[in-house]
Design an enzyme around this catalytic site. Structure first.
Site, PDB file in Angstrom:
ATOM      1  N   GLU A   9      17.963 -13.747 -27.104  1.00 53.11           N
ATOM      2  CA  GLU A   9      19.014 -13.551 -28.110  1.00 53.11           C
ATOM      3  C   GLU A   9      19.343 -12.075 -28.183  1.00 53.11           C
ATOM      4  O   GLU A   9      18.456 -11.223 -28.111  1.00 53.11           O
ATOM      5  CB  GLU A   9      18.571 -13.992 -29.519  1.00 53.11           C
ATOM      6  CG  GLU A   9      18.512 -15.472 -29.750  1.00 53.11           C
ATOM      7  CD  GLU A   9      18.077 -15.819 -31.179  1.00 53.11           C
ATOM      8  OE1 GLU A   9      18.350 -15.025 -32.109  1.00 53.11           O
ATOM      9  OE2 GLU A   9      17.450 -16.876 -31.356  1.00 53.11           O
ATOM     10  N   ASN A  10      20.622 -11.809 -28.374  1.00 56.24           N
ATOM     11  CA  ASN A  10      21.154 -10.477 -28.651  1.00 56.24           C
ATOM     12  C   ASN A  10      22.523 -10.785 -29.230  1.00 56.24           C
ATOM     13  O   ASN A  10      23.217 -11.652 -28.713  1.00 56.24           O
ATOM     14  CB  ASN A  10      21.242  -9.689 -27.329  1.00 56.24           C
ATOM     15  CG  ASN A  10      21.788  -8.280 -27.470  1.00 56.24           C
ATOM     16  OD1 ASN A  10      22.622  -7.836 -26.670  1.00 56.24           O
ATOM     17  ND2 ASN A  10      21.309  -7.545 -28.452  1.00 56.24           N
TER      18      ASN A  10
END
Length: 464
Positions: free
Chosen positions: A364-365
């Protein structure tokens, strides 16, 4: 400058069952802590939007997977809801859930998208919470049996499994800082929850390997590098302790099979150690992962405390450091979080230098923005800020790869604007815009950009 990524690099995004499926009390699903909390305290949720109002993946899965294909995803992570698959927490499997998860796994595979399946994303079944949740070791074993059920039902097609997403968040939110249910403020109970979560993780890994299922199993951790204000020894020590609490408390057992001795000694000194049993050490050692997912959003900047701790206050990590707002830092003005792209490189460098360079990927980012309709032109969100955000993180990720990092992919949070816990839809994160009233989906500018990058396995950064 051209940034080329490996031909087999994983391009995709991440979501979760409780944030996307909807039908939160339908088709045999039992309530989770989120359904209960919304029922008890709806004002804790932005605009009183609860867990029933998600992006309706349960109804629109075929359309949404077609959009994943359009966005050139070759991988996609979502989760299975324990409360949907085994509504009583243990025992009978819900055939409606098996049918649903089989459909989405098969559809992803038919579209050339490899499913990454996570088993727990903050969504404790209420029946398990009423039994004590992660404070109760019986819930640990119930989770392990649920995990084994998933491996048995779907393991012929799912080759990338994850035991937990951000396991520290229910610890912090539910037992330390009161932003998740059950809203307890008690470090020793929090430490017990954290410890039992890692025992549950290790037990699931043990069952996966004993069952000789194909593929691999990992965990997804939100890693937040701790940067000291200065080179002063007190600031350096503050950052070191913050790292022990918020990163190494899960990273070390996941990668090394043991807790940092320094952390154990610190908790022992303050009478905060959870109770353990014979065999726990050996079990934790079996929990070392095949693959580490890394969620990275922002750095943690800290300084030494300049005031004494109130000895009557609840024991907290902040007894050992203060948060530090670094002058001149780059901010996401819409979300209030610092943007520090180099953090992604620092995480990967630390893993390479101190943890044997494990197989990992950015799981995730993301960049959340409020009132994103402001940026709509000719029916499309012009989210150039999100393109810039992803590009700059990918440049640092590329540098880590050049230096030998074993990072295998990049997943954005998230595919489509989704419901986000007590924030509901306050901040939008998706490559795809969701109209809550009509449930219409429209690809944002960033989605088109990401599809090009994924199909070309890279991009060119033009110098100004």
């Amino acid at each position: 400058m051209h940034y080329q990524f490996p031909a087999d690099f994983w391009w995709g995004s991440a979501s979760s069952a409780p944030q996307s499926e909807g039908e939160s009390l339908n088709f045999g699903k039992s309530e989770t802590i989120w359904d209960r909390w919304f029922d008890e305290a709806p004002t804790r949720f932005h605009r009183q939007v609860g867990p029933a109002q998600t992006s309706t993946f349960y109804q629109h899965w075929r359309e949404d997977i077609a959009l994943l294909k359009q966005l050139r995803h070759n991988t996609f992570r979502t989760s299975i809801a324990w409360s949907r698959l085994i509504p009583d927490g243990r025992g009978a499997v819900n055939p409606e859930a098996v049918r649903f998860y089989n459909q989405i796994i098969d559809e992803m595979l038919s579209q050339g998208i490899t499913p990454f399946i996570n088993l727990f994303h903050f969504d404790m079944p209420m029946v398990m919470q009423q039994a004590g949740g992660w404070e109760n070791r019986e819930v640990v074993e119930a989770y392990a049996q649920y995990a084994q059920t998933c491996f048995h039902l779907f393991g012929d097609r799912v080759k990338h499994w994850f035991t937990f997403n951000e396991p520290i968040v229910p610890v912090e939110g539910g037992y330390l800082y009161d932003f998740h249910y059950p809203g307890v403020v008690d470090f020793r109970r929090a430490a017990t929850v954290a410890y039992h979560t890692m025992l549950a993780h290790a037990r699931a890994v043990q069952l996966f390997r004993e069952g000789q299922y194909p593929g691999e199993i990992g965990i997804i951790l939100n890693l937040t590098p701790s940067y000291p204000r200065s080179s002063h020894p007190a600031d350096q020590q503050a950052a070191h302790i913050a790292d022990l609490f918020f990163n190494r408390s899960f990273l070390d057992p996941a990668l090394l099979g043991r807790y940092p001795a320094e952390l154990v000694a610190l908790l022992e000194e303050h009478q905060q150690l959870p109770a353990s049993q014979p065999g726990d050490r050996a079990l934790l050692a079996e929990g070392r992962v095949d693959l580490l997912g890394i969620n990275y959003y922002q750095p943690r900047r800290v300084k030494c405390r300049d005031s004494l701790v109130n000895p009557q206050s609840p024991f907290m990590p902040e007894w050992f450091f203060d948060h530090y707002a670094m002058p001149g830092r780059k901010m996401n003005p819409y979300r209030g979080w610092e943007i520090y792209e180099k953090g992604i490189y620092d995480i990967l460098s630390n893993l390479r230098e101190h943890y044997g360079n494990p197989r990992c990927f950015i799981s995730e980012n993301g960049m959340g923005v409020e009132d994103e309709q402001r940026f709509e032109q000719q029916g499309q969100i012009q989210d150039d800020y999100r393109i810039d955000f992803v590009r700059e993180h990918l440049i640092w990720l590329h540098r880590a790869l050049q230096e030998g990092s074993h990072c295998l992919g990049y997943h954005m949070w998230t595919f489509i604007d989704n419901w986000s816990w007590s924030n509901a839809y306050k901040n939008r994160y998706g490559f795809v815009q969701l109209d809550l009233d009509s449930q219409q989906r429209r690809v944002k500018k960033s989605g088109e950009w990401f599809a090009r990058v994924a199909s070309e396995h890279g991009f060119t950064q033009h110098s100004d």
